[in-house]
Design an enzyme around this catalytic site. Structure first.
Site, short mmCIF file in Angstrom:
data_model
loop_
_atom_site.label_atom_id
_atom_site.label_comp_id
_atom_site.label_asym_id
_atom_site.label_seq_id
_atom_site.Cartn_x
_atom_site.Cartn_y
_atom_site.Cartn_z
N ASP A 293 39.47 31.33 51.55
CA ASP A 293 40.19 32.02 50.26
C ASP A 293 41.03 33.10 50.97
O ASP A 293 41.03 33.26 52.10
CB ASP A 293 38.86 32.28 49.41
N SER A 294 41.80 33.55 49.90
CA SER A 294 42.38 34.65 50.11
C SER A 294 41.55 35.91 50.63
O SER A 294 42.05 36.96 51.17
CB SER A 294 43.41 35.15 48.88
N TYR B 122 46.93 36.35 47.07
CA TYR B 122 47.87 35.14 47.12
C TYR B 122 48.60 34.96 45.71
O TYR B 122 49.54 34.34 45.59
CB TYR B 122 47.03 33.86 47.35
N GLY B 123 47.74 35.49 44.66
CA GLY B 123 48.28 35.22 43.41
C GLY B 123 49.47 35.41 43.05
O GLY B 123 50.20 34.40 42.34
N CYS C 15 39.95 28.76 46.41
CA CYS C 15 40.77 29.38 45.95
C CYS C 15 41.53 28.52 45.12
O CYS C 15 42.23 27.58 45.49
CB CYS C 15 41.60 29.91 47.11
N ASN C 16 41.46 28.97 43.67
CA ASN C 16 42.44 28.06 42.56
C ASN C 16 43.89 28.27 43.08
O ASN C 16 44.58 27.33 43.07
CB ASN C 16 42.35 28.73 41.30
N THR C 17 44.49 29.48 43.56
CA THR C 17 45.85 29.80 43.81
C THR C 17 46.26 28.79 44.95
O THR C 17 47.34 28.11 44.89
CB THR C 17 46.25 31.16 43.90
N GLU D 298 37.86 43.00 46.03
CA GLU D 298 37.75 43.12 47.45
C GLU D 298 37.80 44.43 47.93
O GLU D 298 37.17 44.75 49.21
CB GLU D 298 39.60 42.90 47.94
N CYS E 99 39.71 31.78 38.92
CA CYS E 99 39.83 32.31 40.22
C CYS E 99 38.78 32.74 40.75
O CYS E 99 37.88 33.17 39.97
CB CYS E 99 40.74 33.63 40.01
N THR E 100 38.56 32.39 42.11
CA THR E 100 37.11 32.42 42.84
C THR E 100 36.60 33.93 42.89
O THR E 100 35.42 34.08 43.23
CB THR E 100 36.98 31.58 44.12
N HIS E 101 37.49 34.81 42.69
CA HIS E 101 37.12 36.32 42.85
C HIS E 101 36.30 36.66 41.55
O HIS E 101 35.65 37.56 41.54
CB HIS E 101 38.27 37.03 42.98
N1 DGL Z 1 40.33 33.71 44.88
C1 DGL Z 1 41.90 33.29 44.72
C2 DGL Z 1 41.83 32.12 43.54
O1 DGL Z 1 40.87 31.46 43.16
C3 DGL Z 1 43.10 34.08 44.92
C4 DGL Z 1 43.27 35.34 44.29
C5 DGL Z 1 44.24 35.98 45.01
O2 DGL Z 1 44.23 36.25 46.10
O3 DGL Z 1 45.31 36.42 44.16
O4 DGL Z 1 43.04 32.01 42.90
#
Ligand code: DGL
Length: 258
Positions: free
Chosen positions: A6-7, A38-39, A69-71, A148, A180-182
């Site tokens: 993931d990011s 990453y978004g 990570c969805n992104t 984070e 988003c996984t966060h």
């Molecule tokens: N955790 C990530 C996701 O699922 C990325 C979040 C990010 O880095 O912007 O999209």
């Protein structure tokens, strides 16, 4: 060995569900926190990071990769599948389907990054359910930064979450999809603001089940004796203190010794 990336620490919310089903596997988790978030990055930039991380994970012995990570899934998974064929990649997708099928108000809310919301897979899924339910979306502004920085509750988290969540609640959403996984690390805050009548949906358990199925089909499930504790290597491209903190929080909640 299962490689997960993931990011940053977000993918640990997926890892948490995976180890409930597959506790005896060998894991390597890569948090690309030097390049987080990453978004707002371009799909090209994200694909570049995904290639570098995949090369690294494969060099460490990974024989299946979870893009937690969805992104990154939206930006890169179809290229990764082509380029690294026959290596298997398991990706994320916002849980629009279960939300749409169970909504009573006919309105569902999706929280995700800008990259995920403009991804073609998401747009296709959305198109499929848009006739039945109204889908309202918001980028979870500041959510990734909260996680984070290890801020998972308290006034700052509540103010930040409320800003993105309230418009979805005002629109009448009774399901909030965490795309988003966060975001699952903030789900207590989301629940507190949304109240008991709103269901918060995290796709991670379904992704973990899918990983298990694919591993069984591919004959990748570990057959030797279960190791003591967890067989995990955590690697970060930046400072590792936050990922380590979140990991030990997860493991202590699950009664793992760490
Ligand atoms: N955790 C990530 C996701 O699922 C990325 C979040 C990010 O880095 O912007 O999209």
């Amino acid at each position: 060995m299962i490689g997960i990336f993931d990011s940053g620490s977000g993918g640990l919310s997926v890892f948490r569900e995976i180890i409930k089903i597959l506790p005896r596997e060998r894991y390597i988790y890569f948090a690309d926190n030097a390049f987080c978030p990453y978004g707002e990055k371009t799909a090209r930039e994200i694909l570049g990071r995904c290639r570098a991380i995949t090369d690294f994970l494969v060099s460490k012995g990974a024989d299946i990769i979870v893009v937690a990570c969805n992104t990154a899934t939206a930006a890169a998974i179809s290229d990764l599948r082509k380029e690294y064929n026959p290596l298997k990649f398991i990706g994320m997708e916002p849980a629009v389907k279960p939300a749409a099928l169970s909504s009573r108000t006919g309105v569902i809310g999706v929280l995700a990054t800008a990259g995920t919301l403009k991804g073609s897979k998401y747009l296709m899924t959305k198109g499929r359910y848009e006739e039945d339910v109204r889908i309202v979306e918001k980028v979870g502004r500041g959510f990734v930064e909260l996680v984070e920085n290890g801020i998972l509750d308290g006034p700052e988290a509540e103010t930040t979450v409320k800003e993105s969540l309230q418009p979805l609640l005002d629109a009448g959403a009774d399901k909030i999809v965490l795309g988003c996984t966060h975001y699952p690390f903030l789900s207590d805050v989301v629940r507190k603001i949304a109240g008991p009548d709103v269901e918060v949906i995290d796709p991670a358990p379904a992704v973990a089940r899918h990983l298990h199925e694919v591993m069984e089909e591919e004959g990748l499930v570990r057959q030797d004796a279960r190791p003591e504790g967890l067989d995990l290597e955590l690697v970060c491209s930046g400072d590792d203190s936050s990922a380590k903190r979140i990991l030990s929080m997860i493991l202590s909640q699950m009664d793992y010794k760490c």
